[in-house]
Design a protein around this motif. Structure first.
Motif, PDB file in Angstrom:
ATOM      1  N   ALA A 112     -11.021  -1.844  -1.571  1.00 22.69           N
ATOM      2  CA  ALA A 112     -10.081  -1.356   0.257  1.00 22.69           C
ATOM      3  C   ALA A 112      -9.735  -2.129   0.776  1.00 22.69           C
ATOM      4  CB  ALA A 112     -10.850  -0.030   0.671  1.00 22.69           C
ATOM      5  N   PHE A 113      -8.390  -2.188   1.393  1.00 24.62           N
ATOM      6  CA  PHE A 113      -8.052  -3.098   2.095  1.00 24.62           C
ATOM      7  C   PHE A 113      -7.343  -1.725   3.575  1.00 24.62           C
ATOM      8  CE2 PHE A 113      -7.977  -5.269  -1.243  1.00 24.62           C
ATOM      9  CZ  PHE A 113      -8.175  -6.887  -0.794  1.00 24.62           C
ATOM     10  N   GLY A 114      -8.476  -1.418   4.447  1.00 25.58           N
ATOM     11  CA  GLY A 114      -7.912  -0.467   4.999  1.00 25.58           C
ATOM     12  C   GLY A 114      -7.710   1.184   4.726  1.00 25.58           C
ATOM     13  N   PRO A 115      -7.799   1.575   6.055  1.00 28.10           N
ATOM     14  CA  PRO A 115      -7.070   3.127   5.106  1.00 28.10           C
ATOM     15  C   PRO A 115      -6.271   3.129   3.887  1.00 28.10           C
ATOM     16  CG  PRO A 115      -7.206   3.164   7.039  1.00 28.10           C
ATOM     17  CD  PRO A 115      -7.150   1.717   6.910  1.00 28.10           C
ATOM     18  N   ASP A 116      -5.195   2.827   4.263  1.00 29.85           N
ATOM     19  CA  ASP A 116      -4.015   2.899   3.468  1.00 29.85           C
ATOM     20  C   ASP A 116      -3.276   1.805   2.532  1.00 29.85           C
ATOM     21  OD1 ASP A 116      -3.531   5.031   5.222  1.00 29.85           O
ATOM     22  OD2 ASP A 116      -2.546   3.686   6.624  1.00 29.85           O
ATOM     23  N   TYR A 117      -4.478   1.222   2.415  1.00 24.29           N
ATOM     24  CA  TYR A 117      -4.390  -0.391   0.658  1.00 24.29           C
ATOM     25  C   TYR A 117      -5.925  -0.401  -0.085  1.00 24.29           C
ATOM     26  CZ  TYR A 117      -1.733  -3.712  -1.726  1.00 24.29           C
ATOM     27  OH  TYR A 117      -0.696  -4.010  -2.135  1.00 24.29           O
ATOM     28  N   ALA A 118      -5.447  -0.372  -1.460  1.00 27.64           N
ATOM     29  CA  ALA A 118      -6.569  -0.418  -1.559  1.00 27.64           C
ATOM     30  C   ALA A 118      -5.840  -1.288  -3.123  1.00 27.64           C
ATOM     31  CB  ALA A 118      -7.054   0.249  -3.114  1.00 27.64           C
ATOM     32  N   ALA A 119      -6.469  -2.441  -3.947  1.00 27.44           N
ATOM     33  CA  ALA A 119      -6.121  -3.264  -5.274  1.00 27.44           C
ATOM     34  C   ALA A 119      -6.690  -4.160  -5.877  1.00 27.44           C
ATOM     35  CB  ALA A 119      -5.024  -4.826  -4.938  1.00 27.44           C
ATOM     36  N   THR A 120      -6.801  -4.322  -7.332  1.00 23.52           N
ATOM     37  CA  THR A 120      -7.679  -4.670  -8.341  1.00 23.52           C
ATOM     38  C   THR A 120      -7.341  -6.188  -7.509  1.00 23.52           C
ATOM     39  OG1 THR A 120      -5.832  -4.683  -9.592  1.00 23.52           O
ATOM     40  CG2 THR A 120      -7.737  -3.333 -10.118  1.00 23.52           C
TER      41      THR A 120
END
Length: 115
Positions: free
Chosen positions: A32-40
């Protein structure tokens, strides 16, 4: 200049739900990169990003091309007839820009610049 497709960013309505789905369905680990972004990160092959920011996300999946020279890539895109839709900007891990190719598809090009 080198360039290769290595990332696909999906617009999502619920980042947490989509993150949980991909983790459960495929066993992927998403950061999670903050509440609105996530990535492998660091997957073999291409990574995936989930953008849940309605004001920032593209309308369709966004193919992202990695390069070693962002300014040269920008000049090449413009010289080939691409139209920049979002000028160069910084994000955690690097810088990128968005463009539309002649058929209207939006793509992005980025350079990895770990902070």
């Amino acid at each position: 200049m080198t360039a290769r497709l290595n990332y696909v960013e999906l617009p999502v309505g619920d980042t947490a739900a989509s993150k949980a789905f991909f983790e459960k369905a495929f066993g992927w680990s998403l950061t999670a990169f903050g509440p609105d972004y996530a990535a492998t990160t660091g997957q073999a092959g291409s990574d995936i990003g989930l953008n849940g920011d309605a004001g920032d996300a593209t309308a369709a999946p966004l193919a992202v091309i990695e390069t070693d020279d962002l300014e040269a890539a920008l000049a090449s895109v413009e010289a080939a007839g691409g139209v920049v839709s979002r000028p160069i900007f910084a994000f955690p891990g690097g810088r990128r820009f968005h463009f539309r190719e002649p058929s209207g598809n939006e793509l992005a090009v980025y350079v990895n610049e770990p902070g």
